[in-house]
Design a protein around this motif. Structure first.
Motif, PDB file in Angstrom:
ATOM      1  N   ALA A  82       0.833  -1.209   0.000  1.00  0.00           N
ATOM      2  CA  ALA A  82       0.000   0.000   0.000  1.00  0.00           C
ATOM      3  C   ALA A  82       0.864   1.254   0.000  1.00  0.00           C
ATOM      4  CB  ALA A  82      -0.940  -0.003   1.200  1.00  0.00           C
ATOM      5  N   ALA A  83       1.977   1.238   0.731  1.00  0.00           N
ATOM      6  CA  ALA A  83       2.888   2.385   0.739  1.00  0.00           C
ATOM      7  C   ALA A  83       3.494   2.594  -0.644  1.00  0.00           C
ATOM      8  CB  ALA A  83       3.984   2.184   1.778  1.00  0.00           C
ATOM      9  N   ALA A  84       3.878   1.511  -1.303  1.00  0.00           N
ATOM     10  CA  ALA A  84       4.451   1.616  -2.646  1.00  0.00           C
ATOM     11  C   ALA A  84       3.423   2.151  -3.641  1.00  0.00           C
ATOM     12  CB  ALA A  84       4.973   0.262  -3.102  1.00  0.00           C
ATOM     13  N   ILE A  85       2.183   1.703  -3.527  1.00  0.00           N
ATOM     14  CA  ILE A  85       1.134   2.191  -4.416  1.00  0.00           C
ATOM     15  C   ILE A  85       0.878   3.671  -4.181  1.00  0.00           C
ATOM     16  CG2 ILE A  85      -1.349   2.053  -4.877  1.00  0.00           C
ATOM     17  CD1 ILE A  85      -1.102  -0.965  -4.528  1.00  0.00           C
ATOM     18  N   ALA A  86       0.790   4.083  -2.920  1.00  0.00           N
ATOM     19  CA  ALA A  86       0.557   5.500  -2.609  1.00  0.00           C
ATOM     20  C   ALA A  86       1.711   6.359  -3.123  1.00  0.00           C
ATOM     21  CB  ALA A  86       0.378   5.692  -1.099  1.00  0.00           C
ATOM     22  N   PHE A  87       2.939   5.890  -2.959  1.00  0.00           N
ATOM     23  CA  PHE A  87       4.092   6.648  -3.445  1.00  0.00           C
ATOM     24  C   PHE A  87       4.068   6.738  -4.968  1.00  0.00           C
ATOM     25  CE2 PHE A  87       8.562   7.131  -4.659  1.00  0.00           C
ATOM     26  CZ  PHE A  87       8.866   8.268  -3.940  1.00  0.00           C
ATOM     27  N   SER A  88       3.711   5.656  -5.632  1.00  0.00           N
ATOM     28  CA  SER A  88       3.632   5.658  -7.097  1.00  0.00           C
ATOM     29  C   SER A  88       2.565   6.630  -7.587  1.00  0.00           C
ATOM     30  CB  SER A  88       3.330   4.258  -7.614  1.00  0.00           C
ATOM     31  OG  SER A  88       4.365   3.385  -7.281  1.00  0.00           O
ATOM     32  N   ILE A  89       1.437   6.660  -6.913  1.00  0.00           N
ATOM     33  CA  ILE A  89       0.386   7.611  -7.271  1.00  0.00           C
ATOM     34  C   ILE A  89       0.892   9.036  -7.113  1.00  0.00           C
ATOM     35  CG2 ILE A  89      -1.861   8.525  -6.539  1.00  0.00           C
ATOM     36  CD1 ILE A  89      -2.655   5.596  -5.944  1.00  0.00           C
ATOM     37  N   GLY A  90       1.620   9.302  -6.033  1.00  0.00           N
ATOM     38  CA  GLY A  90       2.184  10.638  -5.829  1.00  0.00           C
ATOM     39  C   GLY A  90       3.158  11.020  -6.929  1.00  0.00           C
ATOM     40  N   ILE A  91       4.014  10.094  -7.326  1.00  0.00           N
ATOM     41  CA  ILE A  91       4.971  10.362  -8.399  1.00  0.00           C
ATOM     42  C   ILE A  91       4.237  10.647  -9.699  1.00  0.00           C
ATOM     43  CG2 ILE A  91       6.735   9.270  -9.857  1.00  0.00           C
ATOM     44  CD1 ILE A  91       7.859  10.165  -7.230  1.00  0.00           C
ATOM     45  N   LEU A  92       3.250   9.827 -10.039  1.00  0.00           N
ATOM     46  CA  LEU A  92       2.505  10.031 -11.278  1.00  0.00           C
ATOM     47  C   LEU A  92       1.758  11.358 -11.278  1.00  0.00           C
ATOM     48  CD1 LEU A  92       1.161   6.424 -11.848  1.00  0.00           C
ATOM     49  CD2 LEU A  92       2.938   7.614 -13.155  1.00  0.00           C
ATOM     50  N   ARG A  93       1.189  11.737 -10.150  1.00  0.00           N
ATOM     51  CA  ARG A  93       0.511  13.041 -10.067  1.00  0.00           C
ATOM     52  C   ARG A  93       1.497  14.191 -10.227  1.00  0.00           C
ATOM     53  NH1 ARG A  93      -4.036  13.005  -5.292  1.00  0.00           N
ATOM     54  NH2 ARG A  93      -5.541  11.715  -6.397  1.00  0.00           N
ATOM     55  N   SER A  94       2.663  14.056  -9.612  1.00  0.00           N
ATOM     56  CA  SER A  94       3.669  15.115  -9.735  1.00  0.00           C
ATOM     57  C   SER A  94       4.138  15.266 -11.179  1.00  0.00           C
ATOM     58  CB  SER A  94       4.873  14.816  -8.836  1.00  0.00           C
ATOM     59  OG  SER A  94       4.502  14.816  -7.486  1.00  0.00           O
ATOM     60  N   GLU A  95       4.356  14.153 -11.849  1.00  0.00           N
ATOM     61  CA  GLU A  95       4.783  14.206 -13.245  1.00  0.00           C
ATOM     62  C   GLU A  95       3.694  14.788 -14.130  1.00  0.00           C
ATOM     63  OE1 GLU A  95       6.140  10.386 -14.544  1.00  0.00           O
ATOM     64  OE2 GLU A  95       7.928  10.472 -13.289  1.00  0.00           O
ATOM     65  N   ALA A  96       2.441  14.417 -13.901  1.00  0.00           N
ATOM     66  CA  ALA A  96       1.336  14.955 -14.694  1.00  0.00           C
ATOM     67  C   ALA A  96       1.203  16.464 -14.489  1.00  0.00           C
ATOM     68  CB  ALA A  96       0.035  14.253 -14.327  1.00  0.00           C
ATOM     69  N   LYS A  97       1.384  16.912 -13.262  1.00  0.00           N
ATOM     70  CA  LYS A  97       1.303  18.341 -12.973  1.00  0.00           C
ATOM     71  C   LYS A  97       2.434  19.089 -13.668  1.00  0.00           C
ATOM     72  CE  LYS A  97       1.212  21.567  -9.109  1.00  0.00           C
ATOM     73  NZ  LYS A  97       1.339  21.715  -7.655  1.00  0.00           N
ATOM     74  N   GLU A  98       3.635  18.515 -13.632  1.00  0.00           N
ATOM     75  CA  GLU A  98       4.786  19.147 -14.276  1.00  0.00           C
ATOM     76  C   GLU A  98       4.589  19.234 -15.789  1.00  0.00           C
ATOM     77  OE1 GLU A  98       9.485  18.150 -14.943  1.00  0.00           O
ATOM     78  OE2 GLU A  98       8.548  17.565 -13.045  1.00  0.00           O
ATOM     79  N   ILE A  99       4.071  18.188 -16.390  1.00  0.00           N
ATOM     80  CA  ILE A  99       3.838  18.187 -17.832  1.00  0.00           C
ATOM     81  C   ILE A  99       2.773  19.209 -18.203  1.00  0.00           C
ATOM     82  CG2 ILE A  99       2.879  16.803 -19.734  1.00  0.00           C
ATOM     83  CD1 ILE A  99       4.343  14.395 -18.479  1.00  0.00           C
ATOM     84  N   SER A 100       1.709  19.297 -17.424  1.00  0.00           N
ATOM     85  CA  SER A 100       0.661  20.269 -17.727  1.00  0.00           C
ATOM     86  C   SER A 100       1.156  21.697 -17.554  1.00  0.00           C
ATOM     87  CB  SER A 100      -0.572  20.019 -16.866  1.00  0.00           C
ATOM     88  OG  SER A 100      -0.307  20.298 -15.507  1.00  0.00           O
ATOM     89  N   GLU A 101       2.044  21.918 -16.594  1.00  0.00           N
ATOM     90  CA  GLU A 101       2.622  23.263 -16.416  1.00  0.00           C
ATOM     91  C   GLU A 101       3.520  23.628 -17.588  1.00  0.00           C
ATOM     92  OE1 GLU A 101       4.504  23.211 -12.599  1.00  0.00           O
ATOM     93  OE2 GLU A 101       2.618  23.461 -11.515  1.00  0.00           O
ATOM     94  N   LYS A 102       4.275  22.659 -18.094  1.00  0.00           N
ATOM     95  CA  LYS A 102       5.124  22.910 -19.266  1.00  0.00           C
ATOM     96  C   LYS A 102       4.288  23.240 -20.487  1.00  0.00           C
ATOM     97  CE  LYS A 102       9.294  20.213 -18.316  1.00  0.00           C
ATOM     98  NZ  LYS A 102      10.107  19.039 -18.754  1.00  0.00           N
ATOM     99  N   LYS A 103       3.192  22.519 -20.681  1.00  0.00           N
ATOM    100  CA  LYS A 103       2.331  22.770 -21.832  1.00  0.00           C
ATOM    101  C   LYS A 103       1.656  24.118 -21.738  1.00  0.00           C
ATOM    102  CE  LYS A 103       1.428  18.070 -23.281  1.00  0.00           C
ATOM    103  NZ  LYS A 103       0.415  17.026 -23.512  1.00  0.00           N
ATOM    104  N   SER A 104       1.294  24.540 -20.534  1.00  0.00           N
ATOM    105  CA  SER A 104       0.630  25.826 -20.383  1.00  0.00           C
ATOM    106  C   SER A 104       1.578  26.993 -20.606  1.00  0.00           C
ATOM    107  CB  SER A 104      -0.020  25.934 -18.995  1.00  0.00           C
ATOM    108  OG  SER A 104       0.980  25.981 -17.981  1.00  0.00           O
ATOM    109  N   LYS A 105       2.890  26.785 -20.401  1.00  0.00           N
ATOM    110  CA  LYS A 105       3.875  27.834 -20.653  1.00  0.00           C
ATOM    111  C   LYS A 105       4.150  27.994 -22.138  1.00  0.00           C
ATOM    112  CE  LYS A 105       6.253  27.619 -16.237  1.00  0.00           C
ATOM    113  NZ  LYS A 105       7.535  27.354 -15.555  1.00  0.00           N
ATOM    114  N   GLU A 106       3.925  26.955 -22.922  1.00  0.00           N
ATOM    115  CA  GLU A 106       4.228  27.009 -24.344  1.00  0.00           C
ATOM    116  C   GLU A 106       3.204  27.752 -25.119  1.00  0.00           C
ATOM    117  OE1 GLU A 106       4.719  22.987 -25.574  1.00  0.00           O
ATOM    118  OE2 GLU A 106       6.688  22.825 -24.677  1.00  0.00           O
TER     119      GLU A 106
END
Length: 63
Positions: free
Chosen positions: A39-63
């Protein structure tokens, strides 16, 4: 929030290991230890995926 959940689950696992080492009687058995770590590994993976998705969306909005 997923990082917080992962941290709490990891602390629960570590506490169980420490208590088991000190008193020779862990609070939970091996199956529950595995489920807590899973469960800890799944929660951490979800956090990583959310962080990456947020970073990608921020990059796209700057372009």
């Amino acid at each position: 929030m997923p990082y917080l959940i992962a941290g709490i689950l990891l602390l629960a696992f570590v506490a169980n290991v420490v208590i088991g080492a000190v008193s020779n009687a862990p609070l939970v058995n091996n199956i529950w230890e595995m489920l807590i770590l899973f469960a800890a590994a799944i929660a951490f993976s979800i956090g990583i995926l959310r962080s990456e998705a947020k970073e990608i969306s921020e990059k796209k909005s700057k372009e």
